[in-house]
Motif scaffolding. Sequence first.
Motif, PDB file in Angstrom:
ATOM      1  N   PRO A 266       8.317   7.203  -5.234  1.00 57.35           N
ATOM      2  CA  PRO A 266       7.245   6.304  -5.668  1.00 57.35           C
ATOM      3  C   PRO A 266       7.742   5.092  -6.456  1.00 57.35           C
ATOM      4  CG  PRO A 266       6.584   8.579  -6.009  1.00 57.35           C
ATOM      5  CD  PRO A 266       8.008   8.618  -5.546  1.00 57.35           C
ATOM      6  N   GLU A 267       8.769   5.275  -7.317  1.00 56.20           N
ATOM      7  CA  GLU A 267       9.234   4.133  -8.125  1.00 56.20           C
ATOM      8  C   GLU A 267       9.947   3.092  -7.248  1.00 56.20           C
ATOM      9  OE1 GLU A 267       9.801   7.327  -8.652  1.00 56.20           O
ATOM     10  OE2 GLU A 267      11.945   7.753  -8.851  1.00 56.20           O
ATOM     11  N   GLU A 268      10.615   3.570  -6.184  1.00 57.69           N
ATOM     12  CA  GLU A 268      11.255   2.617  -5.257  1.00 57.69           C
ATOM     13  C   GLU A 268      10.177   1.845  -4.493  1.00 57.69           C
ATOM     14  OE1 GLU A 268      14.718   2.159  -4.967  1.00 57.69           O
ATOM     15  OE2 GLU A 268      14.811   3.488  -6.704  1.00 57.69           O
ATOM     16  N   TYR A 269       9.143   2.548  -4.082  1.00 59.88           N
ATOM     17  CA  TYR A 269       8.033   1.917  -3.365  1.00 59.88           C
ATOM     18  C   TYR A 269       7.362   0.857  -4.236  1.00 59.88           C
ATOM     19  CZ  TYR A 269       3.384   1.572  -1.172  1.00 59.88           C
ATOM     20  OH  TYR A 269       2.224   1.113  -0.611  1.00 59.88           O
ATOM     21  N   GLU A 270       7.151   1.193  -5.506  1.00 56.91           N
ATOM     22  CA  GLU A 270       6.509   0.233  -6.415  1.00 56.91           C
ATOM     23  C   GLU A 270       7.365  -1.031  -6.564  1.00 56.91           C
ATOM     24  OE1 GLU A 270       3.450   0.241  -7.407  1.00 56.91           O
ATOM     25  OE2 GLU A 270       3.114   2.237  -6.552  1.00 56.91           O
ATOM     26  N   ARG A 271       8.675  -0.837  -6.656  1.00 56.94           N
ATOM     27  CA  ARG A 271       9.576  -2.004  -6.737  1.00 56.94           C
ATOM     28  C   ARG A 271       9.457  -2.869  -5.494  1.00 56.94           C
ATOM     29  NH1 ARG A 271      15.497  -0.423  -7.215  1.00 56.94           N
ATOM     30  NH2 ARG A 271      15.955  -2.635  -7.032  1.00 56.94           N
ATOM     31  N   LEU A 272       9.382  -2.220  -4.347  1.00 60.84           N
ATOM     32  CA  LEU A 272       9.282  -2.958  -3.089  1.00 60.84           C
ATOM     33  C   LEU A 272       7.980  -3.770  -3.063  1.00 60.84           C
ATOM     34  CD1 LEU A 272      10.930  -3.234  -0.443  1.00 60.84           C
ATOM     35  CD2 LEU A 272       9.431  -1.473   0.538  1.00 60.84           C
ATOM     36  N   LEU A 273       6.901  -3.155  -3.530  1.00 56.86           N
ATOM     37  CA  LEU A 273       5.612  -3.858  -3.561  1.00 56.86           C
ATOM     38  C   LEU A 273       5.647  -5.039  -4.528  1.00 56.86           C
ATOM     39  CD1 LEU A 273       2.861  -1.085  -3.427  1.00 56.86           C
ATOM     40  CD2 LEU A 273       3.723  -2.524  -1.574  1.00 56.86           C
ATOM     41  N   GLU A 274       6.345  -4.859  -5.650  1.00 59.62           N
ATOM     42  CA  GLU A 274       6.466  -5.975  -6.605  1.00 59.62           C
ATOM     43  C   GLU A 274       7.218  -7.139  -5.975  1.00 59.62           C
ATOM     44  OE1 GLU A 274       8.269  -4.375 -10.178  1.00 59.62           O
ATOM     45  OE2 GLU A 274       6.548  -3.031 -10.443  1.00 59.62           O
ATOM     46  N   LEU A 275       8.288  -6.821  -5.263  1.00 61.70           N
ATOM     47  CA  LEU A 275       9.059  -7.873  -4.586  1.00 61.70           C
ATOM     48  C   LEU A 275       8.203  -8.559  -3.521  1.00 61.70           C
ATOM     49  CD1 LEU A 275      12.464  -5.964  -4.254  1.00 61.70           C
ATOM     50  CD2 LEU A 275      12.026  -7.990  -5.683  1.00 61.70           C
ATOM     51  N   ALA A 276       7.391  -7.757  -2.814  1.00 59.08           N
ATOM     52  CA  ALA A 276       6.527  -8.326  -1.775  1.00 59.08           C
ATOM     53  C   ALA A 276       5.459  -9.220  -2.393  1.00 59.08           C
ATOM     54  CB  ALA A 276       5.881  -7.213  -0.955  1.00 59.08           C
ATOM     55  N   ALA A 277       4.939  -8.792  -3.528  1.00 56.01           N
ATOM     56  CA  ALA A 277       3.913  -9.599  -4.197  1.00 56.01           C
ATOM     57  C   ALA A 277       4.499 -10.937  -4.640  1.00 56.01           C
ATOM     58  CB  ALA A 277       3.344  -8.833  -5.396  1.00 56.01           C
ATOM     59  N   ALA A 278       5.742 -10.892  -5.138  1.00 58.26           N
ATOM     60  CA  ALA A 278       6.401 -12.124  -5.576  1.00 58.26           C
ATOM     61  C   ALA A 278       6.663 -13.040  -4.389  1.00 58.26           C
ATOM     62  CB  ALA A 278       7.717 -11.780  -6.293  1.00 58.26           C
ATOM     63  N   ALA A 279       7.131 -12.462  -3.279  1.00 55.64           N
ATOM     64  CA  ALA A 279       7.405 -13.266  -2.081  1.00 55.64           C
ATOM     65  C   ALA A 279       6.119 -13.881  -1.549  1.00 55.64           C
ATOM     66  CB  ALA A 279       8.067 -12.404  -1.003  1.00 55.64           C
ATOM     67  N   SER A 280       5.078 -13.090  -1.582  1.00 55.47           N
ATOM     68  CA  SER A 280       3.786 -13.570  -1.097  1.00 55.47           C
ATOM     69  C   SER A 280       3.312 -14.757  -1.923  1.00 55.47           C
ATOM     70  CB  SER A 280       2.778 -12.431  -1.167  1.00 55.47           C
ATOM     71  OG  SER A 280       1.505 -12.912  -0.881  1.00 55.47           O
ATOM     72  N   LYS A 281       3.477 -14.655  -3.236  1.00 57.84           N
ATOM     73  CA  LYS A 281       3.060 -15.716  -4.141  1.00 57.84           C
ATOM     74  C   LYS A 281       3.875 -16.979  -3.877  1.00 57.84           C
ATOM     75  CE  LYS A 281       1.753 -16.162  -8.956  1.00 57.84           C
ATOM     76  NZ  LYS A 281       2.167 -15.781 -10.300  1.00 57.84           N
ATOM     77  N   ARG A 282       5.201 -16.802  -3.767  1.00 51.97           N
ATOM     78  CA  ARG A 282       6.087 -17.945  -3.491  1.00 51.97           C
ATOM     79  C   ARG A 282       5.749 -18.623  -2.168  1.00 51.97           C
ATOM     80  NH1 ARG A 282      10.070 -14.624  -5.348  1.00 51.97           N
ATOM     81  NH2 ARG A 282      10.763 -14.068  -3.249  1.00 51.97           N
ATOM     82  N   SER A 283       5.315 -17.822  -1.195  1.00 46.52           N
ATOM     83  CA  SER A 283       5.041 -18.377   0.136  1.00 46.52           C
ATOM     84  C   SER A 283       3.760 -19.214   0.143  1.00 46.52           C
ATOM     85  CB  SER A 283       4.908 -17.257   1.161  1.00 46.52           C
ATOM     86  OG  SER A 283       3.650 -16.626   1.052  1.00 46.52           O
ATOM     87  N   GLY A 284       2.989 -19.117  -0.936  1.00 43.06           N
ATOM     88  CA  GLY A 284       1.765 -19.894  -1.031  1.00 43.06           C
ATOM     89  C   GLY A 284       0.627 -19.339  -0.184  1.00 43.06           C
ATOM     90  N   ARG A 285       0.757 -18.098   0.208  1.00 44.13           N
ATOM     91  CA  ARG A 285      -0.288 -17.490   1.022  1.00 44.13           C
ATOM     92  C   ARG A 285      -1.557 -17.315   0.220  1.00 44.13           C
ATOM     93  NH1 ARG A 285       1.966 -12.229   3.939  1.00 44.13           N
ATOM     94  NH2 ARG A 285      -0.140 -11.867   4.618  1.00 44.13           N
TER      95      ARG A 285
END
Length: 292
Positions: A266-285
């Motif tokens: 679960p902690e690895e999954y949460e990290r992955l989601l945090e990275l995805a959220a950051a990428a999503s934000k950067r992408s301007g979606r």
Amino acid sequence: MVRIDLHTHSLASDGTQTPTELVVAARAAGLDVLAITDHDTAEGWPEAVTAAEECGLELVRGMEISTRHRGDGVHLLAYLPDPEHPGLAEELRRILDGRSSRVPAILERLRGLGSAIGIDDVRRANPDTPATGRPHVADALVALGEVADRDEAFELYLGEGRPAYVDRYAAPTIEMIGLVEQAGGVSVVAHPWGRHGPANLAAAELAALADAGLSGIEVDHEDHGPDVRDQLRGIARDLGLVATGSSDHHGTGKAGHGLGCNTTAPEEYERLLELAAAASKRSGRTTPDVIR
Ligand code: AMP
Ligand code: ZN
Ligand code: FE
Ligand code: FE
């Protein structure tokens, strides 16, 4: 304990279950989080999302993209990218075109070896996928009674170095990692030492992919023995990458890859989601439901 499986296939590529059947089976197997990761396509997402909402499963939309790094095939799991991002969509189109255009060449070789196979046999094996692959050719050979199962078809004809093997286009891995990020998603290299062992994607190459923006390594996979898992976990830790685990389930198409046979902490999954959220934000979606 939350059970998370981040790599599975449906009939949108070379699995044997509809996305709905896959989601229902995941629930029945006691999974809480499932990623659908068909080869090179997001075609299965809408149906899987509906099914997941209905049975209360957390669904991660992903795909397993065919890439190549220094001459070697690398399967890149992309989680939560916008599949309509123009750069990503164009490259996926190129990969799918490469899949389609090599099928006649494979069939010609098989017929040269005495098979009665035709394109209709392959279409019949899976009429719905945009990502036709060797497993569908294998299924057609099984239906014709020419081989016993997918494994035999790969062993005799379709595997690399076998007489009906034909190569196809794969996107440069580093370029694809960048495209996935631009599309607001994250990349995890699938079964890096699966079929060919460490020779293919040595630690130094994993480091190069990490420099290019890779987010994680699939450590726990059936193709990895205990020693390989230990080594890959160490590399992931050293490079600051997320370590995932998953089944690579293909329905009845691949023995020994039952849903949840490997899982992600679960902690690895949460990290992955945090990275995805950051990428999503950067992408301007602006899409509201990028995550989950
Ligand atoms: P392709 O997508 O056409 O390159 O075919 C590769 C896919 O075939 C892989 O993603 C695996 O899922 C599957 N595959 C590879 N080897 C085997 C095998 N021996 N038996 C069944 N499926 C296999
Ligand atoms: Zn597959
Ligand atoms: Fe793979
Ligand atoms: Fe896979």
